[in-house]
Design a protein around this motif. Structure first.
Motif, short mmCIF file in Angstrom:
data_model
loop_
_atom_site.label_atom_id
_atom_site.label_comp_id
_atom_site.label_asym_id
_atom_site.label_seq_id
_atom_site.Cartn_x
_atom_site.Cartn_y
_atom_site.Cartn_z
N SER A 4 0.85 -1.19 0.00
CA SER A 4 0.00 0.00 0.00
C SER A 4 0.88 1.24 0.00
O SER A 4 2.06 1.18 0.34
CB SER A 4 -0.89 0.02 1.24
OG SER A 4 -1.79 -1.06 1.20
N SER A 81 -4.54 6.91 8.31
CA SER A 81 -5.67 6.77 7.39
C SER A 81 -6.20 8.13 6.97
O SER A 81 -6.73 8.29 5.87
CB SER A 81 -6.78 5.93 8.01
OG SER A 81 -7.41 6.63 9.07
N ASP A 90 -4.88 2.88 0.83
CA ASP A 90 -5.11 2.01 1.97
C ASP A 90 -3.91 2.05 2.89
O ASP A 90 -2.79 2.39 2.47
CB ASP A 90 -5.33 0.56 1.50
CG ASP A 90 -6.62 0.39 0.74
OD1 ASP A 90 -7.58 1.13 1.01
OD2 ASP A 90 -6.65 -0.47 -0.15
N GLU A 92 -1.47 -0.21 5.30
CA GLU A 92 -1.02 -1.59 5.52
C GLU A 92 -0.12 -1.63 6.76
O GLU A 92 0.78 -0.81 6.90
CB GLU A 92 -0.26 -2.07 4.30
CG GLU A 92 0.16 -3.52 4.35
CD GLU A 92 0.76 -4.00 3.04
OE1 GLU A 92 1.40 -5.06 3.07
OE2 GLU A 92 0.61 -3.32 2.00
#
Length: 96
Positions: A4, A81, A90, A92
């Motif tokens: 990610s 996030s 995203d 990870e």
């Protein structure tokens, strides 16, 4: 499968020998943020920065790094996030 674009790396790193290969993979996969969380996070962040910069001659080698020794994993995941790095990304989690 590529990593990610945003990574939360857990510290301490169980196998420090794997850190350099991991950072090189992050560079190859286009990771834009590595947030290190846990005990010793600032030292791990410094090692990552040294690997990324190398001898300083390749300006294309860049990943934003942060360290969060005093924060919970949940708080760091929330922070990362929300971090806007442009486009969908995203998060990870990685343990080495």
């Amino acid at each position: 499968m590529p990593l990610s674009t945003k990574i939360v790396l857990h510290s301490p790193v169980g196998d420090p020998a794997r850190l350099e290969a991991f950072v090189e993979r992050c560079l190859a996969d286009g990771v834009r943020l590595i947030a290190v969380v846990g005990e010793g996070a600032p030292a791990v962040e410094d090692l990552i920065d040294e690997i990324i910069v190398g001898d300083g001659t390749d300006r294309s080698r860049f990943i934003l790094t942060t360290s969060h020794a005093g924060m919970s994993v949940a708080d760091v995941l929330d922070l990362v996030s929300r971090w806007d790095i442009g486009g969908a990304a995203d998060v990870e989690q990685v343990q080495l």
